[in-house]
Design an enzyme around this catalytic site. Structure first.
Site, PDB file in Angstrom:
ATOM      1  N   GLY A  54      17.484 -25.077   7.645  1.00 37.32           N
ATOM      2  CA  GLY A  54      17.544 -25.391   9.068  1.00 37.32           C
ATOM      3  C   GLY A  54      17.428 -24.145   9.921  1.00 37.32           C
ATOM      4  O   GLY A  54      18.126 -23.983  10.927  1.00 37.32           O
ATOM      5  N   ALA A  55      16.503 -23.248   9.536  1.00 36.94           N
ATOM      6  CA  ALA A  55      16.444 -21.918  10.148  1.00 36.94           C
ATOM      7  C   ALA A  55      15.443 -21.801  11.288  1.00 36.94           C
ATOM      8  O   ALA A  55      15.193 -20.697  11.766  1.00 36.94           O
ATOM      9  CB  ALA A  55      16.096 -20.886   9.075  1.00 36.94           C
ATOM     10  N   ASN A  56      14.867 -22.913  11.728  1.00 36.58           N
ATOM     11  CA  ASN A  56      13.846 -22.804  12.767  1.00 36.58           C
ATOM     12  C   ASN A  56      14.423 -22.804  14.180  1.00 36.58           C
ATOM     13  O   ASN A  56      13.720 -22.521  15.152  1.00 36.58           O
ATOM     14  CB  ASN A  56      12.813 -23.920  12.644  1.00 36.58           C
ATOM     15  N   GLY A  58      18.493 -22.936  16.695  1.00 42.39           N
ATOM     16  CA  GLY A  58      19.941 -22.984  16.753  1.00 42.39           C
ATOM     17  C   GLY A  58      20.641 -21.939  15.906  1.00 42.39           C
ATOM     18  O   GLY A  58      20.205 -20.796  15.764  1.00 42.39           O
ATOM     19  N   ILE A  59      21.751 -22.343  15.322  1.00 42.23           N
ATOM     20  CA  ILE A  59      22.564 -21.438  14.518  1.00 42.23           C
ATOM     21  C   ILE A  59      21.755 -20.860  13.364  1.00 42.23           C
ATOM     22  O   ILE A  59      21.803 -19.660  13.085  1.00 42.23           O
ATOM     23  CB  ILE A  59      23.811 -22.179  13.988  1.00 42.23           C
ATOM     24  N   GLY A  60      21.002 -21.721  12.678  1.00 42.91           N
ATOM     25  CA  GLY A  60      20.242 -21.268  11.511  1.00 42.91           C
ATOM     26  C   GLY A  60      19.268 -20.157  11.830  1.00 42.91           C
ATOM     27  O   GLY A  60      19.126 -19.194  11.058  1.00 42.91           O
ATOM     28  N   SER A 183      32.415 -28.199   9.615  1.00 38.65           N
ATOM     29  CA  SER A 183      32.789 -28.394  11.012  1.00 38.65           C
ATOM     30  C   SER A 183      34.277 -28.693  11.103  1.00 38.65           C
ATOM     31  O   SER A 183      34.862 -29.264  10.173  1.00 38.65           O
ATOM     32  CB  SER A 183      32.007 -29.565  11.618  1.00 38.65           C
ATOM     33  N   TYR A 209      28.741 -38.160  10.514  1.00 36.54           N
ATOM     34  CA  TYR A 209      28.717 -36.697  10.591  1.00 36.54           C
ATOM     35  C   TYR A 209      30.053 -36.116  10.138  1.00 36.54           C
ATOM     36  O   TYR A 209      30.098 -35.196   9.306  1.00 36.54           O
ATOM     37  CB  TYR A 209      28.409 -36.258  12.022  1.00 36.54           C
TER      38      TYR A 209
END
Length: 332
Positions: A54-56, A58-60, A183, A209
């Protein structure tokens, strides 16, 4: 009935506004908690290979940027090829590190996870860090073609399979670290193994979630037990309340409220701090099976996350659902 008229009284409106203001002030105070700062950490990753899911955005993306800045060979595992390539270009330009490589990965698909792992095992000689960051919320109840509930597949089962498929490479590269982004909302989650396949409705996307994040913690605890003595550590963390695009699947009123509260939340860069702490800090070296709060401090997770029997049950069912052979991955 007097309740509706009572709730419409101006006092109720004022009280609601005051409570909302208090919540926003608490969120703002949270942004500045914790003394650890990535730029103060001297860890250099030259010669190291890392993967961030998920690196594209936000946090990633900020985690990957920080690792690339430390000279790591940085693999961006992204569901969208186009967005992955764009993120890689941005990170290369910002860091001067040419070894930033986008690869397709959809953690909701076990086939995609297996294809990604095959590519890594074929082309990478080492793997020193795996950051399981990719996650979704707000998705309606849906079962994937592989028979898995989509939110649980994306947030938990996909990362479970990916980690197990890459474990031998991580062990051979030790010392190595695995970082699972959970989380604080795990405390509201529950574990029902029937949720994983959609055999029992999960009670709404928010509950899905929360429960998937609880499963991340149980997975972390059981994996740490199995990895004792291997030189590979695994920890989980909460990034806090962060202003990212994760709310994009919610209804527009929810997205508007989230946007209005945005200035009081952590930025994606601030939200990446606890992940980076677990990934590179000297303070976290040698620690395994623990949960870190958003201010990079050891924290006690909710009671269900500390249940070893539940962790073992979840592991066994996850192994079955992902098709891992008995004894594959981390051994018991």
């Amino acid at each position: 009935m007097e309740l509706p008229s009572a709730c419409s009284h101006p006092c109720w409106f004022v009280l609601t506004l005051l409570l909302l203001l208090l919540l926003l002030l608490l969120l703002r105070a949270q942004r500045h908690r914790g003394a650890w700062r990535p730029r103060a950490c001297p860890t250099d990753l030259t010669g190291k290979t890392v993967i961030v899911t998920g690196a594209n955005s936000g946090i990633g993306k900020h985690v990957a940027l920080e690792l690339a800045r430390r000279n790591a060979r940085t693999i961006l595992a992204c569901r969208s090829r186009e967005r992955g390539r764009a993120a890689a270009r941005d990170i290369r330009a910002a860091t001067g590190n040419a070894a930033v490589l986008p690869l397709p990965l959809d953690t909701a698909s076990l086939a995609s996870v297996r294809a990604f792992a095959r590519h890594v095992l074929r082309h990478e000689r080492h793997l020193h860090l795996l950051v399981n960051n990719a996650a979704v919320t707000g998705l309606p109840f849906a079962v994937t073609p592989e028979g898995l509930e989509e939110t649980f597949a994306t947030n938990y089962l996909g990362p479970f399979l990916l980690t197990n498929l890459l474990l031998e490479l991580l062990k051979a590269s030790a010392p190595a670290r695995i970082v699972n982004v959970s989380s604080f909302r795990h405390s509201a989650g529950t574990v029902d193994l029937r949720h994983l396949t959609g055999q029992r409705p999960h009670g709404g996307y928010d509950q899905a979630y929360n429960s998937s994040k609880l499963m991340n913690l149980l997975f972390t605890a059981e994996l740490a037990r199995r990895l004792q003595g291997t030189g590979v550590t695994v920890n989980a963390l909460s990034p806090g309340v962060v202003r990212t695009g994760i709310m994009r699947h919610f209804s527009w009123p929810v997205r508007v409220l989230f946007a209005l509260a945005g200035p009081f939340m952590k930025s994606p860069e601030e939200g990446a701090t606890s992940t980076i702490f677990c990934a590179v800090s000297e303070e976290a070296a040698g620690i395994s099976g623990k949960y870190f709060s958003s201010d990079c401090r050891l924290a006690l997770p909710a009671a269900p996350a500390r249940d070893p029997r539940l962790a073992r049950q979840l592991w066994d069912e996850s192994e079955r659902l992902t098709g891992l052979a008995a004894g594959a991955g981390a051994r018991s």
